[in-house]
Design an enzyme around this catalytic site. Structure first.
Site: not given
Length: 267
Positions: A36, A75, A101, A152, A169, A173, A202, A204
């Protein structure tokens, strides 16, 4: 059921979907390489995962009797990501499952429009490419495996408005579907399956935070699911991961799998 001796490489493992995937794969018998960023980024109005949270993921995995190697890695930085991955493989063995992810979702309009656009593409698209590239040889050496990309519902619909973060975004995706299809073709001779997951909202911290709540109040966008629930839980996405990564999904590749409570098919 996972293949005996499975090792999973998960980006964005500190919390949210990444933590859930790590725990459920460990419960199914896998050891985990988890990375991460563990620091906040500009152009985001919500905090990202921390090293303490990554350590907590490790604690929960190890409480299930599995091993977990953790490292702080970006990443966007292929060399740093490769170093973390290689150290994880040296510790746990060849990788068999890759979960690309890590991702960000800045929906508000910031002052630096061009930079926000590029920032999202660097994490959500180039970061996925980096993740697969640093890990694919390990899967080849192992004789096969599974790569799962977190996309997504926004990768199937353009539904994030017209802010630079929202547009990028949705674009990112959509774009990872192209990566998924291309790698599915290239890696199939090595018995490596490549699929993408397409969750609705989700529960989160990426979705449940004051900045996103404020954005939702201001935009005229229908994001309601077909089934009467506001969002799904991380475990719902993890169950799809287990299906694709296990023996049940051994011949499934090149698939866009929604976990969306009917969002994509509503009239």
């Amino acid at each position: 059921m996972l293949t005996s001796g499975s090792v999973a490489f998960i980006t964005g493992a500190a919390r949210g979907q990444g933590r859930s995937h790590a725990i459920e794969l460990a419960r199914a018998g896998a050891d985990i390489i988890g990375v991460d960023l563990c620091e906040d980024l500009p152009y985001l109005d919500y905090p990202l995962g921390t090293m303490d949270e990554l350590v907590e993921t490790q604690r929960e995995v190890e409480a299930l009797g599995r091993r977990m190697f953790i490292a702080q890695a970006d990443v966007r930085d292929r060399d740093a990501l490769a170093d973390a991955f290689e150290r994880g493989v040296a510790d746990l063995g060849d990788c068999t499952i890759v979960l690309a992810n890590a991702g960000i979702c800045p929906l508000t309009i910031g002052d630096q429009r061009r930079e926000q656009w590029q920032h999202v593409l660097d994490v959500n698209l180039t970061g996925v490419w980096h993740t697969i590239e640093v890990a694919k040889q390990s899967l080849i050496d192992n004789g096969g495996g599974c790569i799962i990309i977190t996309s997504s519902t926004s990768g199937l619909k353009g539904d994030c408005g017209d802010s630079p973060g929202g547009l990028s975004y949705s674009v990112s995706k959509h774009a990872v579907i192209g990566l998924m299809r291309s790698y599915a073709n290239v890696l199939a001779p090595h018995m490596i399956r490549v699929n993408s997951l397409h969750p609705t909202g989700v529960n989160t911290p990426m979705i449940v935070n004051p900045a996103t709540d404020d954005w939702l109040k201001k935009v005229d966008i229908d994001l309601e699911n077909l089934m009467p629930l506001p969002m799904v839980e991380p475990i719902d996405v993890s169950n799809a991961v287990l299906y694709l990564a296990g023996e049940s999904g051994r011949y499934i590749t090149g698939v866009e799998l929604p976990v969306d409570a009917g969002y994509n098919v509503k009239n």
